[in-house]
Design a protein around this motif. Sequence first.
Motif, PDB file in Angstrom:
ATOM      1  N   ARG A 128      13.294  -8.834  -4.865  1.00  0.00           N
ATOM      2  CA  ARG A 128      12.277  -9.243  -5.257  1.00  0.00           C
ATOM      3  C   ARG A 128      12.405 -10.294  -6.462  1.00  0.00           C
ATOM      4  N   SER A 176      -1.363  -5.056  -2.502  1.00  0.00           N
ATOM      5  CA  SER A 176      -0.139  -5.294  -2.679  1.00  0.00           C
ATOM      6  C   SER A 176       0.827  -5.357  -1.619  1.00  0.00           C
ATOM      7  N   TYR A 177       1.710  -6.178  -1.456  1.00  0.00           N
ATOM      8  CA  TYR A 177       2.548  -6.550  -0.025  1.00  0.00           C
ATOM      9  C   TYR A 177       4.035  -6.411  -0.419  1.00  0.00           C
ATOM     10  N   GLY A 178       4.431  -5.695   0.829  1.00  0.00           N
ATOM     11  CA  GLY A 178       6.042  -5.615   0.635  1.00  0.00           C
ATOM     12  C   GLY A 178       6.313  -4.059   1.112  1.00  0.00           C
ATOM     13  N   PHE A 179       7.605  -3.613   0.564  1.00  0.00           N
ATOM     14  CA  PHE A 179       8.046  -2.202   0.807  1.00  0.00           C
ATOM     15  C   PHE A 179       8.956  -2.084  -0.279  1.00  0.00           C
ATOM     16  N   SER A 197      10.557  -1.427  -3.737  1.00  0.00           N
ATOM     17  CA  SER A 197      10.226  -2.173  -4.826  1.00  0.00           C
ATOM     18  C   SER A 197      10.099  -3.573  -4.468  1.00  0.00           C
ATOM     19  N   ARG A 235       7.968  -5.691  -3.512  1.00  0.00           N
ATOM     20  CA  ARG A 235       6.505  -5.489  -3.573  1.00  0.00           C
ATOM     21  C   ARG A 235       6.048  -6.664  -4.443  1.00  0.00           C
ATOM     22  N   GLU A 263       2.090  -8.004  -5.985  1.00  0.00           N
ATOM     23  CA  GLU A 263       0.612  -8.183  -5.932  1.00  0.00           C
ATOM     24  C   GLU A 263       0.103  -9.265  -5.465  1.00  0.00           C
TER      25      GLU A 263
END
Lengths: 269, 467, 325
Positions: free
Chosen positions: C12, C143-146, C148, C150, C152
């Motif tokens: 991230r 919020s997008y992703g998987f 942690s 992720r 906003e």
Amino acid sequence: MADDVILVADGVQRVFGGLTAVDVDHVEVPRGRITALIGPNGAGKTTLFNLLTGFDKPTEGSWSFDGHQLAGVPAHKVARYGMVRTFQLTKALSKMSVLDNMRLAAPDQSGERILTSLVPGTWRARERAVTEEAEALLERFNLAHMRDDYAGTLSGGQRKLLEMARALMAKPKMLMLDEPMAGVNPALVQSLLEHIKQLRTDGMTVLFVEHDMDVVMGISDQVVCMAEGQVISVGTPHHVGSDPKVIEAYLGLRRAVEFEEGYVEGHGG
Amino acid sequence: MLPPMPAARAARLLLRLVLAFSFTVVVAAVGPTAPAGAQTTTTSTNPGTTGSTVLADDQPAPSGGELVRGTLTFADESGRVPVDGAVVIVSTEDGTEVTRVTSGADGKWEVPLPGPGTYQVTIDVESLPAGVGPEDPANIVRTIEVATGQKAGAGFPLAKAGAEVSSPTAPEGNKFLKLLGQGIALGSIIAMATIGLSLIYGTTGLINFAHGELVTFGALVAWWLSTGTGGPGLSLVLAGLLAVVAGAAFGGAQEKYLFAPLRKRRTSNVALIVVTIGWALVLRHLYLIIFGGSSRPYDEYVLQREIDVGPFTLAPKSFWTTGISLLVLVLVGLMLQRTRLGTAMRAVADNRDLAASSGIDVRRVILLTWVLGGGLAALGGVLLGLTNRVSWSMGALLLLQMFAAMVLGGLGSAYGAMVGGLVIGIVTTTSTELIPAELDLVPSLFVLILLLLVRPQGLLGRAERVG
Amino acid sequence: MDVVETLTESMRQAVGPQAAAFAIAAVGINLQFGYTGLLNFGQVAFLLAGAYGLGITVDAGGSFWLGLVVAITSAVLLAFLLGVPTLRLRADYLAIVTVATGEILRLVVGSAWGGDNLGTGGPQGVKEVTGVFRDLNPIPDGSYGFSSFRFESQTLWVTLVGWTLALAATLLVRQLVRSPWGRVLRSIREDEDAARSLGKNVFAYKMQSLALGGVMGAIGGIIITLNFTSVIPDYFIPTVTFFAYAVVILGGAGSVWGPLVGSVIFWFVIQFSESSLDATVPEDILSSQDLAALRFVLVGVLLMALMVFRPQGLLGKKEELLADG
Ligand SMILES: Nc1ncnc2c1ncn2[C@@H]1O[C@H](COP(=O)(O)OP(=O)(O)O)[C@@H](O)[C@H]1O
Ligand SMILES: [Mg+2]
């Protein structure tokens, strides 16, 4: 012999601290000829080159080149007026290819301007022409086989040749060579001299620095001898070679070395 | 934060020791070095203005940057007098202590807070200088509400108790003289520290971005050796002398084990500059980990009544600092002028090849230049710690002024560094007459840029050589 | 320690808005340092110029777009201010003057005086500066992703814009350095006297390189500002410049894609080592401040090790390196 003079300098002086490195009253370079600038180490030859080409500022003095007053003109403009020099310690750009060294020197490449460089269409044609020209010169200086190698891989003598060829790419009216023969193996010296002679045949003016007197005898039309910053003798190779002042200056070399050592003790900090 | 468990405390100490040890290895047997376990007196505070927390995450307003601060002064015949070394305690609403700090020489203190909330700020009356106390002795606690990102203030009106001997009255006109005096004191410290920087540049062509860390090193060693809390508690004079020796050895070790080998590998100066930047980051933050983020005074000579010497009214320690620095500058000047080594240093700085060809052992001269530079920088740090307190970043903050002094004097010139240092010191302090004190670095830069426009080789430097 | 968690968190960070901002600023440094040999150690000053150019304009009621214009213009002006006194001199002077200017600008904008006279908001900085940029966000809230990894919606928007600009800057530099203009830059990097003797106006080229690289720095500063939604003076410490140098050198100074690759890997490594330490060493032994300090130690060691053992970084060419012999 000097009916057409390309460069005239008057009262050029350069003082470093207390040391007057150059103090030249008057010197002329005839067009289309080979002039040798000789003198023992520390005579001020390189400093005079630096002054004339805008790499250093004189304490006082003026000179004109091909009808332009050049005192105070920055180095890159001097080069554009047609006075192109090489350096005693060769400045081949060793991290660029031999061909790029050559192409770099070409004038009028609009691709060297930041905005036009972004539009390759505007400079591709010129680049091709420049490349052809560069290849022809490399051929002539026996460097064609190295064109894509980094200039850093060249031998000392080849670097001198490259620097000379590169200077020619800049389309000079007068070529100024600072000790082109220094550190070059003897086999190459002869070929270097031939190249310089060939330049005269092509109508180029050459001013070259050399501290070995024997070398200049064969090829120069005029010899200027400097010692301790001053021009002490001007004339044909024969005339200068037999001038007692010149002989004395060369014998006085020992004194000059001692002087430099004294300089280390005295200055500093 | 609860008091750490004994086991955890031991582990923490162990880690510090390991860090200190690796640090010592890097320093390569320099003698007294890492103030291991130095940080036992205060709960560590945030690394204040480093912004390290800012770079630590990409979240908006990371860690919020909340803090509380104030300035402690009391009124005197001559105006407001800052209180140096007073202790301020910050605790949470329920009385758990967050941290405590001591005020600086300018009376300022600042505490980064763990987050927004309500805090209690208490002044430790015991820590105030004799004869000074709160105006209202019952009123020594402030309760403050801190919003996200807020920098809150907390003031404590202080007054001098009645039966005090009045200090010599300082009329307004003397303000400038006072600043001038401080400028000379600061300038002579900068000058001393810059000599090494400039000579190292002269002899090797290297701009040492880690030179400030040599300054800090001196102050830290002296602090650790002289305070009772972590170290052997020597007298400050002895500790200072040992710190200078350690600094000289540290400087020499850097050259011998780091830079000389790199130069031998024909590493370019540009690459070496980057190495010094990395080295500075490493050292500075090891200092931070070992010493902690707060700035601290030595145990001795903290508060002094100002005295008159000639036209100047300053604390005795400022006079001592100036006297010692000026004396050392004269000695270094004589050494450069009179001794063989000094002549050799100047010759190498002037023209390395020429010096080598006339039989000077250039490598040895460079090593000794580092030793001299390290010792002088350390001494500068010791003295700076006396007037400005000791902190992990003190040298880094001084670096800009050292750079300005070096360029001003002429790169590579030792005498230039002396002149440049004094000019920068004086410009820095006297400019506070006209501009806010927090901006006192700005005039140095203007002097620097102005000089580069008119005389790029510096006041005492020489033009460089082409071709 | 949760390895997956640590890895996703590091990823991230590696592709987040800060990495994008550093990539852009690093592309600028690469142009200046990698291709021209300019030692601009004050890139942070250009980030600051960008951030405050935008922040002050928006705060004073100007539009976001005007803010961008002001930001870029300030960066160009700053380049002139730094370049005119130093670019005719040896490279060292630029290093000293830029590092000093960066620090002084930070002190000035962060001072109460700056707040009163320049509208910088003093120590608090400038709040709410995103203006219309926020409203342009086409990504729906959420919020997008998987795990942690992720983001906003807003963060994702800044990140996308950031990487797009980083890519654009890279392609621009690629085009430039492959042209005769770039050839002149490289000749200056190696020996400016040689370039001069061949008729090149070295000063002008250096100025162009400094200004263009500086504008990229300013854009990096804008991305950081948009991400924080405010301008914080304490962000702009000299270390930002040195982090960006670490990015450039890690990727390979003088290589086109170096800064982008460098930024991703740099931030991954930083976050990974920090998260691992954080997760394995208890707080009593290694406090969060110590951890923050260790990050700087790590970057310092990285800079030194790269310069000593692999000066060409990951993608650079050893033969073209300014950094050796
Ligand atoms: N930048 C400089 N600073 C001080 N002295 C210099 C500088 N450049 C040249 N000199 C001195 O000027 C004199 C002439 O040097 P130079 O022109 O290099 O001689 P030559 O090329 O004839 O061997 C020498 O004594 C040299 O030491
Ligand atoms: Mg010469």
